[in-house]
Write a protein that holds these residues in place. Structure first.
Motif, PDB file in Angstrom:
ATOM      1  N   PRO A 315       0.817  -1.217   0.000  1.00 34.74           N
ATOM      2  CA  PRO A 315       0.000   0.000   0.000  1.00 34.74           C
ATOM      3  C   PRO A 315       0.851   1.267   0.000  1.00 34.74           C
ATOM      4  CG  PRO A 315       0.058  -0.924   2.207  1.00 34.74           C
ATOM      5  CD  PRO A 315       0.826  -1.888   1.322  1.00 34.74           C
ATOM      6  N   VAL A 316       1.493   1.517  -1.119  1.00 32.90           N
ATOM      7  CA  VAL A 316       2.466   2.606  -1.215  1.00 32.90           C
ATOM      8  C   VAL A 316       1.850   3.972  -0.945  1.00 32.90           C
ATOM      9  CG1 VAL A 316       3.983   1.334  -2.780  1.00 32.90           C
ATOM     10  CG2 VAL A 316       2.133   2.746  -3.718  1.00 32.90           C
ATOM     11  N   GLU A 317       0.552   4.115  -1.179  1.00 34.76           N
ATOM     12  CA  GLU A 317      -0.104   5.409  -0.990  1.00 34.76           C
ATOM     13  C   GLU A 317      -0.050   5.885   0.458  1.00 34.76           C
ATOM     14  OE1 GLU A 317      -3.100   2.340   0.034  1.00 34.76           O
ATOM     15  OE2 GLU A 317      -1.626   2.584  -1.586  1.00 34.76           O
ATOM     16  N   LYS A 318       0.214   4.966   1.397  1.00 32.97           N
ATOM     17  CA  LYS A 318       0.235   5.333   2.813  1.00 32.97           C
ATOM     18  C   LYS A 318       1.349   6.314   3.159  1.00 32.97           C
ATOM     19  CE  LYS A 318      -2.076   1.308   4.833  1.00 32.97           C
ATOM     20  NZ  LYS A 318      -1.967   0.240   5.861  1.00 32.97           N
ATOM     21  N   VAL A 319       2.399   6.380   2.332  1.00 31.02           N
ATOM     22  CA  VAL A 319       3.507   7.288   2.646  1.00 31.02           C
ATOM     23  C   VAL A 319       3.222   8.720   2.214  1.00 31.02           C
ATOM     24  CG1 VAL A 319       5.146   5.387   2.419  1.00 31.02           C
ATOM     25  CG2 VAL A 319       4.828   6.964   0.509  1.00 31.02           C
TER      26      VAL A 319
END
Length: 353
Positions: A315-319
């Protein structure tokens, strides 16, 4: 068209530039959607030109003012002759590295080590913080419906982080320390956790530490309050962690990595050091420690990273902590990220109009 253009240290301007024409054979014209501001971009703004060429680049001929942006998703506007892998209207993620294809390293599949490597947004005519750009068709990968435009712009830093973790040969059940929770360290924590590792993150910045704590992927430690190597050894029967992903790029973190890893353990140096760091080579020998550097990522990794995102494993969007408009790229992007009191970790720019 509008673009964020680097002119020199402390001098990035959002200005009108000549739009690209029709793509040539093997090229695609794209409309950038989201573009991340990378640590490399910040170094250029603060101290550059560093990577941005002062003389014509041997591969691309780029020189001087540079349209920034190498972490971006885009919509295909037009394809050049012979391009069949993508079509007009399709959403893509751009792999920014450009290689010659015939040097010693390219012939061995190590294109990220090309002797004349260039990068879109750093040493190329076009970049992703702009209304339009032209890129080679081989540098774009279509995004499936399950991957958002925003996620598509985080594939590039996601690939850097996965390369760091993979280089350390992290396996399920491993105890893994990540030093530094900037964007790459934060992404490394997500990826290492997805592999089944027990994750520990060392970070002094409270904003970054809070971000990683929100992921709930492991334990976050403040190295100014805790003896991180001692704390880890106390909890591993005196053995130490199996692997360290060093993402901070500073001497103290590298020394902590060496002190924290077990005998025959692995350290992946993923953060870039801007100056020399002192270590004790005897410790490396006595404990049979492997330290491996990483540079960028394998250029073939885009489909794999996109698939991990699509399946919900990464879930790369979390950064992403801020989404800003193109006209705010300096004040709310570069200046905020470089400020000692800045409250953002990963900023994405809404690139195209």
């Amino acid at each position: 068209m509008r673009a964020a253009v680097f002119h020199g240290a402390g001098d990035i301007r959002v200005e009108e530039v000549t739009a690209p024409g029709a793509p040539r054979a093997g090229e695609v014209l794209v409309r950038p959607l989201w573009c991340g501001i990378c640590g490399t971009d910040l170094h250029e703004y603060a101290q550059g030109p560093i990577v941005i060429p002062r003389e014509p680049h041997p591969l691309t001929g780029a020189c001087g003012s540079q349209i920034l942006g190498h972490e971006f998703s885009a919509e295909v506007v037009e394809v050049g002759e012979g391009v069949t892998a993508v079509r007009s209207g399709e959403r893509v993620s751009v792999m920014p590295l450009l290689s010659c294809g015939h040097c010693y390293f390219c012939r061995r599949g190590l294109n990220h080590l090309c002797r004349t490597m260039a990068a879109v947004g750093l040493s190329y005519q076009w970049g992703g913080i702009a209304d339009l750009a032209i890129v080679p068709a081989v540098n774009v990968t279509a995004l499936p419906d399950g991957v958002s435009d925003l996620q598509g712009a985080v594939v590039e830093p996601g690939a850097v982080a996965t390369y760091g973790v993979d280089t350390a040969r992290v396996r399920p059940g491993d105890n893994v320390l990540i030093t530094g929770a900037g964007p790459i360290g934060a992404l490394a924590s997500l990826y290492a956790a997805s592999l089944g590792a027990n994750v520990f993150v060392s970070e002094v910045n409270p904003v970054r530490a809070a971000l990683v704590r929100s992921f709930d992927v492991g334990v976050v430690l403040d190295p100014t309050a805790v003896d991180v190597p001692g704390w880890l050894r106390d909890r591993t029967d005196g053995i130490g962690v199996d692997a360290v992903i060093e993402c901070s790029g500073n001497e103290r973190a590298l020394q902590a990595a060496i002190a924290s890893v077990r005998s025959a353990g692995r350290i992946s140096q993923t953060g870039l050091h801007t100056k020399a760091a002192a270590i004790d080579p005897m410790v490396i020998s006595e404990h049979d420690i492997t330290i491996s550097g990483t540079w960028c990522f394998p250029v073939t990794d885009w489909p794999r990273i996109i698939d991990l995102i699509d399946r919900g494993r990464y879930p790369v969007e979390k950064v992403v902590t801020a989404q800003i408009a193109l006209e705010d790229v300096v004040a709310q992007g570069f200046d905020t990220l470089l400020s000692p009191t800045g409250d953002q970790v990963k900023v994405l720019v809404r690139a195209g109009s």
